[in-house]
Design an enzyme around this catalytic site. Structure first.
Site, PDB file in Angstrom:
ATOM      1  N   ALA A  45       0.843  -1.197   0.000  1.00 32.79           N
ATOM      2  CA  ALA A  45       0.000   0.000   0.000  1.00 32.79           C
ATOM      3  C   ALA A  45       0.883   1.253   0.000  1.00 32.79           C
ATOM      4  O   ALA A  45       0.631   2.202  -0.746  1.00 32.79           O
ATOM      5  CB  ALA A  45      -0.919  -0.006   1.233  1.00 32.79           C
TER       6      ALA A  45
ATOM      7  N   GLN B  65      -8.704   6.509  12.221  1.00 32.44           N
ATOM      8  CA  GLN B  65      -7.704   6.092  11.245  1.00 32.44           C
ATOM      9  C   GLN B  65      -8.238   5.152  10.167  1.00 32.44           C
ATOM     10  O   GLN B  65      -9.030   4.248  10.448  1.00 32.44           O
ATOM     11  CB  GLN B  65      -6.515   5.439  11.968  1.00 32.44           C
ATOM     12  CG  GLN B  65      -5.758   6.430  12.829  1.00 32.44           C
ATOM     13  CD  GLN B  65      -4.523   5.855  13.508  1.00 32.44           C
ATOM     14  OE1 GLN B  65      -4.319   6.121  14.686  1.00 32.44           O
ATOM     15  NE2 GLN B  65      -3.692   5.100  12.804  1.00 32.44           N
TER      16      GLN B  65
ATOM     17  N   CYS C 230       2.211   7.740  10.639  1.00 33.99           N
ATOM     18  CA  CYS C 230       1.286   8.550   9.840  1.00 33.99           C
ATOM     19  C   CYS C 230       0.460   9.530  10.691  1.00 33.99           C
ATOM     20  O   CYS C 230       0.288  10.701  10.336  1.00 33.99           O
ATOM     21  CB  CYS C 230       0.354   7.648   9.040  1.00 33.99           C
ATOM     22  SG  CYS C 230      -0.143   6.153   9.913  1.00 33.99           S
TER      23      CYS C 230
ATOM     24  N   SER D  36       7.038 -12.041  -4.611  1.00 38.42           N
ATOM     25  CA  SER D  36       6.784 -11.155  -5.757  1.00 38.42           C
ATOM     26  C   SER D  36       7.947 -11.111  -6.738  1.00 38.42           C
ATOM     27  O   SER D  36       7.803 -10.545  -7.829  1.00 38.42           O
ATOM     28  CB  SER D  36       6.534  -9.723  -5.277  1.00 38.42           C
ATOM     29  OG  SER D  36       5.500  -9.706  -4.346  1.00 38.42           O
TER      30      SER D  36
ATOM     31  N   ASN E 224      -3.171   9.228   4.759  1.00 35.15           N
ATOM     32  CA  ASN E 224      -2.154   8.498   5.535  1.00 35.15           C
ATOM     33  C   ASN E 224      -1.101   7.843   4.666  1.00 35.15           C
ATOM     34  O   ASN E 224       0.027   7.639   5.110  1.00 35.15           O
ATOM     35  CB  ASN E 224      -2.831   7.432   6.414  1.00 35.15           C
ATOM     36  CG  ASN E 224      -3.707   6.483   5.609  1.00 35.15           C
ATOM     37  OD1 ASN E 224      -4.637   6.936   4.927  1.00 35.15           O
ATOM     38  ND2 ASN E 224      -3.441   5.206   5.663  1.00 35.15           N
TER      39      ASN E 224
ATOM     40  N   HIS F  25      -6.501   9.697   7.379  1.00 39.66           N
ATOM     41  CA  HIS F  25      -6.690   9.692   8.828  1.00 39.66           C
ATOM     42  C   HIS F  25      -7.285  11.045   9.241  1.00 39.66           C
ATOM     43  O   HIS F  25      -6.858  12.093   8.744  1.00 39.66           O
ATOM     44  CB  HIS F  25      -5.355   9.546   9.560  1.00 39.66           C
ATOM     45  CG  HIS F  25      -4.739   8.184   9.471  1.00 39.66           C
ATOM     46  ND1 HIS F  25      -5.357   7.101   8.900  1.00 39.66           N
ATOM     47  CD2 HIS F  25      -3.532   7.734   9.907  1.00 39.66           C
ATOM     48  CE1 HIS F  25      -4.571   6.044   8.996  1.00 39.66           C
ATOM     49  NE2 HIS F  25      -3.448   6.404   9.591  1.00 39.66           N
TER      50      HIS F  25
ATOM     51  N   GLY G  52      -3.902   2.031   6.356  1.00 36.68           N
ATOM     52  CA  GLY G  52      -2.735   2.068   7.236  1.00 36.68           C
ATOM     53  C   GLY G  52      -2.295   0.674   7.647  1.00 36.68           C
ATOM     54  O   GLY G  52      -1.136   0.455   7.983  1.00 36.68           O
TER      55      GLY G  52
ATOM     56  N   LYS H  12       3.382   5.400  20.130  1.00 35.43           N
ATOM     57  CA  LYS H  12       4.166   5.989  19.028  1.00 35.43           C
ATOM     58  C   LYS H  12       3.839   7.466  18.909  1.00 35.43           C
ATOM     59  O   LYS H  12       4.738   8.309  18.843  1.00 35.43           O
ATOM     60  CB  LYS H  12       3.867   5.262  17.702  1.00 35.43           C
ATOM     61  CG  LYS H  12       4.545   3.910  17.561  1.00 35.43           C
ATOM     62  CD  LYS H  12       4.184   3.258  16.222  1.00 35.43           C
ATOM     63  CE  LYS H  12       3.188   2.149  16.413  1.00 35.43           C
ATOM     64  NZ  LYS H  12       2.718   1.533  15.168  1.00 35.43           N
TER      65      LYS H  12
HETATM   66  P1  NAP Z   1       1.350  -4.040   2.687  1.00 37.30           P
HETATM   67  O1  NAP Z   1       0.400  -3.401   1.783  1.00 37.30           O
HETATM   68  O2  NAP Z   1       0.939  -5.281   3.417  1.00 37.30           O
HETATM   69  O3  NAP Z   1       2.717  -4.354   1.885  1.00 37.30           O
HETATM   70  C1  NAP Z   1       3.803  -4.993   2.462  1.00 37.30           C
HETATM   71  C2  NAP Z   1       5.005  -4.890   1.550  1.00 37.30           C
HETATM   72  O4  NAP Z   1       6.147  -5.452   2.204  1.00 37.30           O
HETATM   73  C3  NAP Z   1       4.854  -5.653   0.236  1.00 37.30           C
HETATM   74  O5  NAP Z   1       5.530  -4.986  -0.787  1.00 37.30           O
HETATM   75  C4  NAP Z   1       5.547  -6.970   0.567  1.00 37.30           C
HETATM   76  O6  NAP Z   1       6.029  -7.636  -0.578  1.00 37.30           O
HETATM   77  C5  NAP Z   1       6.707  -6.469   1.380  1.00 37.30           C
HETATM   78  N1  NAP Z   1       7.306  -7.517   2.200  1.00 37.30           N
HETATM   79  C6  NAP Z   1       6.689  -8.315   3.094  1.00 37.30           C
HETATM   80  N2  NAP Z   1       7.581  -9.197   3.635  1.00 37.30           N
HETATM   81  C7  NAP Z   1       8.777  -8.934   3.072  1.00 37.30           C
HETATM   82  C8  NAP Z   1      10.078  -9.492   3.184  1.00 37.30           C
HETATM   83  N3  NAP Z   1      10.328 -10.493   4.021  1.00 37.30           N
HETATM   84  N4  NAP Z   1      11.087  -8.958   2.448  1.00 37.30           N
HETATM   85  C9  NAP Z   1      10.842  -7.948   1.595  1.00 37.30           C
HETATM   86  N5  NAP Z   1       9.637  -7.386   1.424  1.00 37.30           N
HETATM   87  C10 NAP Z   1       8.610  -7.867   2.148  1.00 37.30           C
HETATM   88  O7  NAP Z   1       1.827  -3.070   3.834  1.00 37.30           O
HETATM   89  P2  NAP Z   1       1.957  -1.468   3.805  1.00 37.30           P
HETATM   90  O8  NAP Z   1       0.713  -0.890   4.321  1.00 37.30           O
HETATM   91  O9  NAP Z   1       2.502  -1.005   2.514  1.00 37.30           O
HETATM   92  O10 NAP Z   1       3.019  -1.271   4.977  1.00 37.30           O
HETATM   93  C11 NAP Z   1       4.335  -1.730   4.933  1.00 37.30           C
HETATM   94  C12 NAP Z   1       5.065  -1.272   6.190  1.00 37.30           C
HETATM   95  O11 NAP Z   1       5.174   0.138   6.164  1.00 37.30           O
HETATM   96  C13 NAP Z   1       4.311  -1.567   7.501  1.00 37.30           C
HETATM   97  O12 NAP Z   1       4.665  -2.816   8.019  1.00 37.30           O
HETATM   98  C14 NAP Z   1       4.739  -0.449   8.398  1.00 37.30           C
HETATM   99  O13 NAP Z   1       5.925  -0.825   9.073  1.00 37.30           O
HETATM  100  C15 NAP Z   1       5.061   0.663   7.440  1.00 37.30           C
HETATM  101  N6  NAP Z   1       3.996   1.697   7.438  1.00 37.30           N
HETATM  102  C16 NAP Z   1       4.300   2.910   7.937  1.00 37.30           C
HETATM  103  C17 NAP Z   1       3.345   3.899   7.963  1.00 37.30           C
HETATM  104  C18 NAP Z   1       3.630   5.181   8.592  1.00 37.30           C
HETATM  105  O14 NAP Z   1       2.902   5.553   9.462  1.00 37.30           O
HETATM  106  N7  NAP Z   1       4.617   5.943   8.211  1.00 37.30           N
HETATM  107  C19 NAP Z   1       2.080   3.668   7.447  1.00 37.30           C
HETATM  108  C20 NAP Z   1       1.789   2.424   6.919  1.00 37.30           C
HETATM  109  C21 NAP Z   1       2.772   1.447   6.931  1.00 37.30           C
HETATM  110  P3  NAP Z   1       5.263  -8.902  -1.259  1.00 37.30           P
HETATM  111  O15 NAP Z   1       4.355  -8.339  -2.310  1.00 37.30           O
HETATM  112  O16 NAP Z   1       6.387  -9.679  -1.870  1.00 37.30           O
HETATM  113  O17 NAP Z   1       4.558  -9.631  -0.174  1.00 37.30           O
HETATM  114  N1  12T Z   2       0.050  -0.436  12.933  1.00 34.52           N
HETATM  115  O1  12T Z   2       4.257   2.952  10.892  1.00 34.52           O
HETATM  116  O2  12T Z   2      -2.069  -0.203  11.482  1.00 34.52           O
HETATM  117  O3  12T Z   2       4.152   2.359  12.941  1.00 34.52           O
HETATM  118  O4  12T Z   2      -2.493   1.778  10.684  1.00 34.52           O
HETATM  119  C1  12T Z   2       1.496   2.697  10.774  1.00 34.52           C
HETATM  120  C2  12T Z   2       0.172   2.336  10.617  1.00 34.52           C
HETATM  121  C3  12T Z   2       1.824   0.976  12.346  1.00 34.52           C
HETATM  122  C4  12T Z   2       3.657   2.460  11.833  1.00 34.52           C
HETATM  123  C5  12T Z   2      -1.719   0.920  11.153  1.00 34.52           C
HETATM  124  C6  12T Z   2       0.509   0.604  12.209  1.00 34.52           C
HETATM  125  C7  12T Z   2       2.290   2.024  11.638  1.00 34.52           C
HETATM  126  C8  12T Z   2      -0.307   1.297  11.330  1.00 34.52           C
END
Ligand code: NAP
Ligand code: 12T
Length: 348
Positions: free
Chosen positions: A14, A156, A129, A41, A323, A249, A160, A220
């Site tokens: 995402a 939220q 976020c 992937s 977000n 959010h 996210g 956080k």
């Molecule tokens: P998501 O939609 O579930 O996507 C997860 C991504 O991580 C996919 O590209 C997945 O690849 C990859 N991945 C999973 N396991 C992996 C591994 N072992 N090695 C390499 N890549 C791997 O999740 P998302 O919402 O984008 O969030 C990803 C992360 O971003 C969260 O876990 C969180 O830590 C962070 N985040 C931060 C914020 C913020 O507040 N700043 C907001 C949202 C998320 P595949 O397609 O190969 O499974």
């Molecule tokens: N659990 O970056 O679930 O620490 O919306 C961001 C979003 C962790 C983070 C969520 C989360 C983070 C969420």
């Protein structure tokens, strides 16, 4: 001028897909974008800047020749690979919570504390976020009037929690509308034992529970605010709630400023010209921000600014932002742009 090779880790997620979008429209001089994800992937293709690119597995060697690596694949992936990327000469901008509270790692919102970037040792953390949008709106007020206290309740969005959570919410909604049985397997937190449906519901839990009855998401927000504002004295408490919204959010925020000369009109004036903020506040024409209208935008929207009826120096407001954009992808790419304009990316 040097041109950068940039890696996006978690490119299929995402956040990762939005990071690619932000890079495609960035002012950064980019030579090449490398898209990394898990083994699952690897070998699949994605369109980036009009070119079909192959997704590669995230390995230590994948960071050879990388100038800037944007990580958004979960905390454990960052813990495993960010040091490997730094060892190979890359600057890491990490979107997970893995390094945010590490005292050697700058935690940066470019509108608020860009100078913190100067002290970096390879890794820079992107805040949570919910923290980011609150900082963008409150810092200009704090600069002028000081800030004693923040009480925030969040509303939220499901994106996210990742792509799978959004899919589950849509399926539940469809099943509920059809009077069919539905399941809940992800929210409030994939890592917890019990799951609740999010469609037509509101869940007062984001991430796992931690100390004193607060969740990690709430901790956080509270810890990151103090670090970004460099103020351990600021009083802050957060209640984080998931609502059935796809993106964006919203936050109901109560603040107590230090300076008694503040007023609703003066706060509106400050926010009108604040960087990254768009004031949307006119009750007479029903103007206020909503998450649906904030979707896809980089700004943080503020409205419903009111003075507290009983507390001198107390103000209420409503803060909304996408977000996945300012809360994640745009803030990270904006950090990369700042590093570049401040001359902090090493030439290879
Ligand atoms: P998501 O939609 O579930 O996507 C997860 C991504 O991580 C996919 O590209 C997945 O690849 C990859 N991945 C999973 N396991 C992996 C591994 N072992 N090695 C390499 N890549 C791997 O999740 P998302 O919402 O984008 O969030 C990803 C992360 O971003 C969260 O876990 C969180 O830590 C962070 N985040 C931060 C914020 C913020 O507040 N700043 C907001 C949202 C998320 P595949 O397609 O190969 O499974
Ligand atoms: N659990 O970056 O679930 O620490 O919306 C961001 C979003 C962790 C983070 C969520 C989360 C983070 C969420």
């Amino acid at each position: 001028m040097s041109k950068y090779t940039i890696a996006v880790v978690g490119a299929t997620g995402a956040v990762g897909t939005k990071m690619i979008e932000m890079l495609e429209n960035s002012t950064l001089p980019i030579r090449k974008i490398k898209i990394l994800a898990s083994k699952r992937s690897a070998g699949k293709k994605m369109m980036v800047n009009g070119l079909e690119l192959m997704i590669e597995e995230t390995t230590p060697e994948a960071f050879d020749g990388i100038d800037i690596a944007l990580f958004s694949a979960g905390g454990s992936v960052s813990q495993q690979f960010a040091p490997e990327a730094v060892k190979r000469g890359a600057i890491v901008i990490d979107n997970t919570s893995a390094y945010r509270m590490d005292p050697t790692v700058p935690l940066v919102v470019p509108e608020v504390n860009p100078e913190a970037l100067r002290g970096h040792a390879g890794i820079i953390a992107n805040p949570n976020c919910s923290t980011i949008q609150m900082m963008v709106a409150l810092e200009p007020i704090r600069k002028k009037y000081g800030l004693n206290r923040i009480i925030v309740s969040t509303y939220q969005a499901v994106s996210g929690a990742g792509i799978a959570a959004v899919k589950e919410m849509k399926e539940q909604a469809q099943q509920m509308l059809n009077d069919e049985p539905y399941e809940a397997n992800i929210l409030p937190s994939a890592g917890d034992k019990k799951h609740y449906p999010i469609s037509f519901n509101v869940l007062p839990q984001i991430d796992l529970f931690a100390e004193e009855g607060y969740t990690f998401e709430e901790w956080k927000m509270m810890n990151e605010t103090k670090k970004i504002m460099s103020d351990n004295e600021i009083k802050i408490s957060a209640t984080c709630v998931r609502v059935p919204v796809v993106s964006g959010h919203s936050e109901s925020v109560y603040i107590e400023v230090k300076d008694e000369s503040a007023s609703v009109n003066a706060i509106k004036e400050i926010l009108q010209s604040a960087s990254g903020v768009e004031l949307q506040d006119d009750p007479s024409t029903q103007i206020y921000p909503t998450p649906l209208e904030a979707e896809g935008k980089k700004e943080t929207f503020v409205g419903r600014i009111r003075k507290d009826r009983d507390i001198k120096n107390g103000y209420h407001m409503w803060i909304v932002s996408d977000n996945l954009i300012k809360g994640a992808a745009w803030n990270s790419v904006q950090i990369a742009e700042k590093l570049h304009s401040m001359g902090l990316v090493k030439d290879k």
